[in-house]
Design an enzyme around this catalytic site. Structure first.
Site, PDB file in Angstrom:
ATOM      1  N   GLU A   1       5.642  -0.734   0.020  1.00  0.00           N
ATOM      2  CA  GLU A   1       6.428   0.388  -0.505  1.00  0.00           C
ATOM      3  C   GLU A   1       5.741   1.115  -1.663  1.00  0.00           C
ATOM      4  O   GLU A   1       6.242   1.115  -2.802  1.00  0.00           O
ATOM      5  CB  GLU A   1       7.813  -0.090  -0.949  1.00  0.00           C
TER       6      GLU A   1
ATOM      7  N   GLU B   1      11.203  -5.111   6.568  1.00  0.00           N
ATOM      8  CA  GLU B   1      12.363  -5.457   5.734  1.00  0.00           C
ATOM      9  C   GLU B   1      13.590  -4.729   6.246  1.00  0.00           C
ATOM     10  O   GLU B   1      13.536  -3.533   6.530  1.00  0.00           O
ATOM     11  CB  GLU B   1      12.171  -5.037   4.265  1.00  0.00           C
TER      12      GLU B   1
END
Ligand code: IFM
Length: 469
Positions: free
Chosen positions: A171, A365
């Site tokens: 991320e 995720e």
């Protein structure tokens, strides 16, 4: 719709070093920017830090907790476990020797996983930048990208092809916009558009790290990056701008070797992009085997004339999005205040697949901190349990969305539930629980929640359980 996952589909769970390890001053580990940030008053809820967290590091020798956690993973039946390596454990000084003790730790974890038939997926950078790099301006400094590449090479040299998949970054949207543009994440500088150099240096680090890993393991391990791609609905102009700033700013250089011209156009006047040097895009554009996508919720956006720099709320931190308003999202929300939108996952997967059809995808995720939290109850037989039907419902709907995307042509290779364990949720400290296993932070006891049992069934049956047991 068929509910069966394809042959070879990887089921997993995920965690990250600073969120679970603790042992912050043990084994030769240096401080990271998250140690500094979490120890600064007012930065995290309740002043929580990752000093102890789930104690995964410290209890290794005295209590074999990692083995207990790995036993839990084996009981769950996962194909793969996604963990991250902490650079401050491996490279505790800028120019000093590699810390073998840190590498030994990860090697033990990897070997323990492999002994149980669990394939390790290793994220090399999940936000815990050594403070010594933070002191030199962190991701605003181009040199950081080269330091990360040196570190990636060291890790890949030691762990080699025992790792199923190496992921360069987790991320980068968070480690740039949320960390340099806004104030929520370490180092929390609140520079608004001043975050763009960090964006580019993270892209550069990705490319250099990818090359470093390849030079060690060749094609024997898979190579990937994990992006928390933004999925927004609403006004088309606003959606398009945020797509450029939140998604294509990573996807195009990494997968195509360019920054889109429209990105330069919409950031005109707030960023000159002079930090992009000749040859950088060739370095960034490296062959990848799989693209990791983290998905939790979606946004609702509209155009606005309101000047919004510098911004400080998580939803509106992207510099260049100054003419975009974030509207309240309808429907159910999680404990994080995020809306529940499984269709957003389907649409996002289809969109990435249609625009970048050459790259297989992996959900690295997805999960939920349930509103109201999780409670431990004592059952009639004296055992402890955590009943979390809302987490099961959330996961079920998102797994269904993923299956539908597979049916509609997406080459989706796996799904990692965030998280294996309740852990340190960054600025929210220990107040948000994402785990399918409950962590009692007083005793470090682990209590599998009902969602653990549900996921175990899903994995065993390779299909989504249709009724809750
Ligand atoms: O806990 C984080 C994780 O570290 C990165 N992705 C989102 C999760 C939930 O906020």
């Amino acid at each position: 719709m068929t509910m069966i996952f394809p042959e070879g589909f990887q089921f997993g769970t995920a965690t990250a070093s600073y969120q679970i390890e603790g042992g912050a001053t043990e084994g030769g580990r240096a401080p990271s920017i998250w140690d500094t940030f979490s120890h600064t008053p007012g930065k995290t809820v309740n002043g929580d830090t990752g000093d102890v967290a789930c104690d995964s590091y410290h209890l290794w020798d005295s209590y074999h907790l990692w083995h207990k956690d790995i036993d839990l993973l084996a009981d769950l039946g996962v194909d793969s476990y996604r963990l991250s390596v902490a650079m401050p454990r491996v490279m505790p000084t800028e120019d000093g020797p590699v810390n073998e003790e840190g590498l030994d730790y990860y090697e033990r974890v990897v070997d323990a996983l492999l002994a149980k038939g669990i394939k390790p997926t290793v994220t090399l950078y999940h936000w815990d930048l050594p403070q010594y790099l933070g002191d030199k301006n962190g991701w605003l400094n181009r040199d950081t990208a080269y330091k990360l590449a040196d570190y990636a090479k060291v890790v890949a040299h030691r762990l080699g092809d025992r790792i199923e998949t190496y992921t360069t970054l987790n991320e980068p949207w968070c480690s740039s916009y949320l960390s340099y543009g806004a104030t929520e994440h370490a180092p929390g500088l609140g520079l608004g558009p001043g975050a763009f150099p960090a964006v580019h240096h993270l892209n550069l680090a990705h490319g250099l790290m990818a090359q470093a890993v390849r030079s060690e393991v060749g094609a024997k391990s898979q190579l990937s990056v994990t992006l928390n791609l933004q999925f927004n609905r609403g006004d088309a102009d606003a959606v398009h701008r945020l797509d450029l700033i939140g998604n294509r700013v990573w996807l195009d250089p990494m997968l195509r070797g360019y920054y889109p011209n429209e990105l330069f156009a919409i950031t005109k006047g707030i960023c000159d992009w002079e930090f992009v040097k000749d040859g950088d895009l060739e370095q960034i554009h490296q062959p990848l085997d799989v693209l990791g996508i983290n998905y939790y919720s979606s946004g609702l956006v509209a155009m606005s004339d309101r000047p919004q720099f510098p911004q400080s709320t998580a939803a509106s931190t992207a510099p260049g999005a100054s003419d975009v308003d974030w509207l309240p999202t309808p429907g159910e929300h999680t404990d994080m205040g995020w809306n529940i939108d499984p269709k957003g996952l389907y649409d996002l997967l289809m969109r990435v697949h249609n625009n970048y059809p050459e790259i297989p995808l992996m959900i690295t995720e997805n999960g939920i901190a349930v509103e109201g939290g999780d409670r431990v109850v004592i059952e009639a037989d004296g055992t402890k349990a955590v009943h979390d039907p809302k987490r099961i419902a959330y996961l079920k709907r998102h797994f269904e969305a993923a299956l539908k995307a597979i049916e509609d042509g997406v080459d989706l290779r796996g799904y990692f539930v965030w998280s294996m364990l309740d852990n340190f949720e960054w600025a929210f400290g220990y107040t948000k629980r994402f785990g399918i296993v409950y962590t009692d932070y007083e005793t470090e006891e682990r209590i599998p929640k009902d969602s653990f049992k549900w996921y175990k069934r899903l994995i065993a049956e390779h299909a989504i359980p249709q009724e809750q047991r």
